[in-house]
Design a protein around this motif. Structure first.
Motif, PDB file in Angstrom:
ATOM      1  N   SER A  99      -3.365   3.854   3.155  1.00 30.14           N
ATOM      2  CA  SER A  99      -2.655   3.069   2.152  1.00 30.14           C
ATOM      3  C   SER A  99      -2.296   1.678   2.679  1.00 30.14           C
ATOM      4  O   SER A  99      -2.364   0.701   1.940  1.00 30.14           O
TER       5      SER A  99
ATOM      6  N   GLY B 156       0.817  -1.213   0.000  1.00 27.70           N
ATOM      7  CA  GLY B 156       0.000   0.000   0.000  1.00 27.70           C
ATOM      8  C   GLY B 156       0.846   1.257   0.000  1.00 27.70           C
ATOM      9  O   GLY B 156       0.536   2.229  -0.704  1.00 27.70           O
TER      10      GLY B 156
ATOM     11  N   GLY C  23      -5.562  -0.301   2.742  1.00 27.89           N
ATOM     12  CA  GLY C  23      -5.938  -0.603   1.354  1.00 27.89           C
ATOM     13  C   GLY C  23      -5.076  -1.698   0.757  1.00 27.89           C
ATOM     14  O   GLY C  23      -5.578  -2.604   0.088  1.00 27.89           O
TER      15      GLY C  23
ATOM     16  N   SER D 283       0.882   3.865  -3.107  1.00 28.19           N
ATOM     17  CA  SER D 283       0.598   5.267  -2.804  1.00 28.19           C
ATOM     18  C   SER D 283       1.699   6.188  -3.322  1.00 28.19           C
ATOM     19  O   SER D 283       1.428   7.243  -3.888  1.00 28.19           O
TER      20      SER D 283
END
Length: 89
Positions: free
Chosen positions: A67, A43, A70, A47
């Protein structure tokens, strides 16, 4: 952030991803934790690379947490798609 901070962030991100996607995972609790740690790294990389969001040096930054969670969700979904049906119920 140090590598140890990323591991702790990944542990929490994996737990949050597990809460958001309840169900039976093929790897159990340990597998979910490892997916969370890897998801934090993935993540953060996604990002930084694709959304031009610099990874901050602070542990309590909201973008870093989003992030990481996610990335954990993406890896958990992928893991379930690849290995979810290999376990007998």
């Amino acid at each position: 952030m140090s590598i140890l901070a990323w591991i702790f962030l990944g542990l929490f991100a994996g737990a949050i991803a597990k809460i958001l996607l309840p169900g039976r995972d093929p790897g159990g609790f340990i597998g979910t934790i490892l997916i969370g740690v890897l998801g934090a790294f993935v993540g953060g990389w996604i990002s930084a690379e694709f959304f031009d969001r610099e990874i901050t040096k602070e542990f309590f930054d909201g973008t870093t947490w989003i992030s990481a969670i996610g990335g954990s969700l993406v890896l958990l979904i992928g893991y379930r798609l690849l290995f979810g049906h290999s376990r007998s119920r």
